[in-house]
Write an enzyme that holds these catalytic residues in place. Structure first.
Site, mmCIF file in Angstrom:
data_model
loop_
_atom_site.group_PDB
_atom_site.id
_atom_site.type_symbol
_atom_site.label_atom_id
_atom_site.label_comp_id
_atom_site.label_asym_id
_atom_site.label_seq_id
_atom_site.Cartn_x
_atom_site.Cartn_y
_atom_site.Cartn_z
ATOM 1 N N ARG A 153 -13.230 1.994 -5.449
ATOM 2 C CA ARG A 153 -12.957 2.256 -4.025
ATOM 3 C C ARG A 153 -12.624 3.723 -3.777
ATOM 4 N NH1 ARG A 153 -9.330 -3.052 -2.217
ATOM 5 N NH2 ARG A 153 -10.809 -4.625 -2.985
ATOM 6 N N ASP A 184 -1.222 -2.224 -4.694
ATOM 7 C CA ASP A 184 -2.468 -2.531 -3.994
ATOM 8 C C ASP A 184 -3.180 -1.221 -3.666
ATOM 9 O OD1 ASP A 184 -4.484 -3.970 -2.811
ATOM 10 O OD2 ASP A 184 -3.325 -4.640 -1.092
ATOM 11 N N ASP A 204 0.854 -1.186 0.000
ATOM 12 C CA ASP A 204 0.000 0.000 0.000
ATOM 13 C C ASP A 204 0.892 1.238 0.000
ATOM 14 O OD1 ASP A 204 -2.260 -1.604 0.222
ATOM 15 O OD2 ASP A 204 -2.357 -1.416 2.403
ATOM 16 N N ASP A 241 -5.349 3.030 2.366
ATOM 17 C CA ASP A 241 -6.280 2.133 3.046
ATOM 18 C C ASP A 241 -6.300 2.411 4.548
ATOM 19 O OD1 ASP A 241 -6.757 0.994 0.612
ATOM 20 O OD2 ASP A 241 -5.811 -0.936 1.058
#
Length: 316
Positions: free
Chosen positions: A210, A153, A131, A157
């Site tokens: 997302r 990724d 991430d 997050d």
């Protein structure tokens, strides 16, 4: 139901927040909304990072890693390109801020874990192998005016009982899985009553999905963001979440927001005062808890201009 809102189509330019100790600031565009801290990261005691600690400038991975993981408060100025080989721990009471528009972290990303009171601003994140920024078991975090592209990724997050986070004025481009909020449908024991995050004035430039994808957090506040050519979907509310999608500008985005995603069940999503150009109308339903903080809402029709002028690196 949602009090403490001031609506203004434009606001006067302000100086950047005081956390930019030792960093030159550029004048804001005349039509830009203020760059000061707003949203959930103002709660729980507020977010000041390293505060007035004298800044230290770093330009290599060793110096950066040592400063970021230190238990002492710090203002860390990132100069040039720093290549990380693995996710790098960021401890509590830190401000990480890029120098100019070229400060870059590549190779891997930042792990803000078991920390509180952390600020990351004005950094380009490129080509990460996990991430770009992972926030877990952390509170009072402000992620502002960064740029993200071409990673593996998640770009940004937030998960595992994290709380009181603001994500503002960032630019995301050339990426698939942009922002996950809550990593698993099975993590209610840690996440229920937490994962309260504000996303405002971010620019999603042709990213895929997302923006964010939400579990459990209620209320999550998504306001005054610009979705330009999002290819899969904008916002998804799932698994007991409550998301207020307010005053955003959706352009060339067929699926601006919906409830449920993949195997995760539908949750609550309230949409109001959004602006749509060549986009779908979205799927909303249910109710969301009240927003506890005051905020100023730009007219949705002005958001594209404001955000494309002010989001990303080199603007503070």
């Amino acid at each position: 139901m949602f009090p403490n809102i001031t609506r203004k189509p434009w606001r006067a330019a302000l100086l950047a927040a005081a956390v930019l100790v030792g960093t030159a600031t550029a004048a804001l565009p005349a039509n830009a909304a203020p760059f000061d801290l707003a949203g959930w990261a103002t709660q729980g005691g507020g977010t000041t990072g390293g505060g007035s600690t004298p800044p230290v400038t770093v330009s290599d991975a060793t110096a950066f890693t040592n400063a970021a993981k230190s238990t002492s408060p710090a203002v860390i100025r990132v100069s040039g390109t720093i290549t990380l080989s693995s996710m790098t721990k960021v401890a509590s009471n830190k401000t990480i801020i890029g120098v100019g528009s070229g400060a870059t972290i590549t190779g891997s990303g930042l792990n803000i874990a078991n920390a509180s009171n952390v600020i990351v601003r004005n950094v380009n994140f490129r080509n990460w192998n996990d991430d770009a920024i992972n926030v877990q078991y952390s509170t009072r975090v402000w992620l502002d005016h960064n740029s993200f592209s071409n990673g593996y990724d998640g770009a940004l997050d937030i998960k595992r009982a994290s709380d009181y986070v603001t994500v503002s004025w960032n630019k995301f481009s050339s990426h698939d899985k942009t922002m996950l909020l809550g990593h698993s449908d099975d993590n209610a024991s840690e996440d229920s009553g937490k994962l309260r995050v504000t996303y405002h004035h971010n620019w999603f430039d042709g990213t895929n999905q997302r923006h964010p994808r939400v579990r459990f957090g209620n209320p999550v506040h998504v306001y005054n963001n610009f979705y330009g050519g999002v290819t899969s979907y904008g916002v998804a509310s799932t698994k007991e979440a409550g998301v207020l999608v307010e005053g955003n500008f959706f352009e060339n985005t067929d699926d601006p927001f919906h409830r449920g995603e993949g195997s995760s069940p539908a949750a609550n999503l309230v949409a109001r005062n959004n602006h749509f150009v060549n986009s779908g109308s979205g799927d909303a339903g249910g109710s969301v808890k009240s927003i506890p903080y005051s905020y100023t809402l730009d007219a949705a029709s002005s958001v594209k201009s404001s955000v494309t002028s002010g989001a990303g690196t080199g603007k503070i």
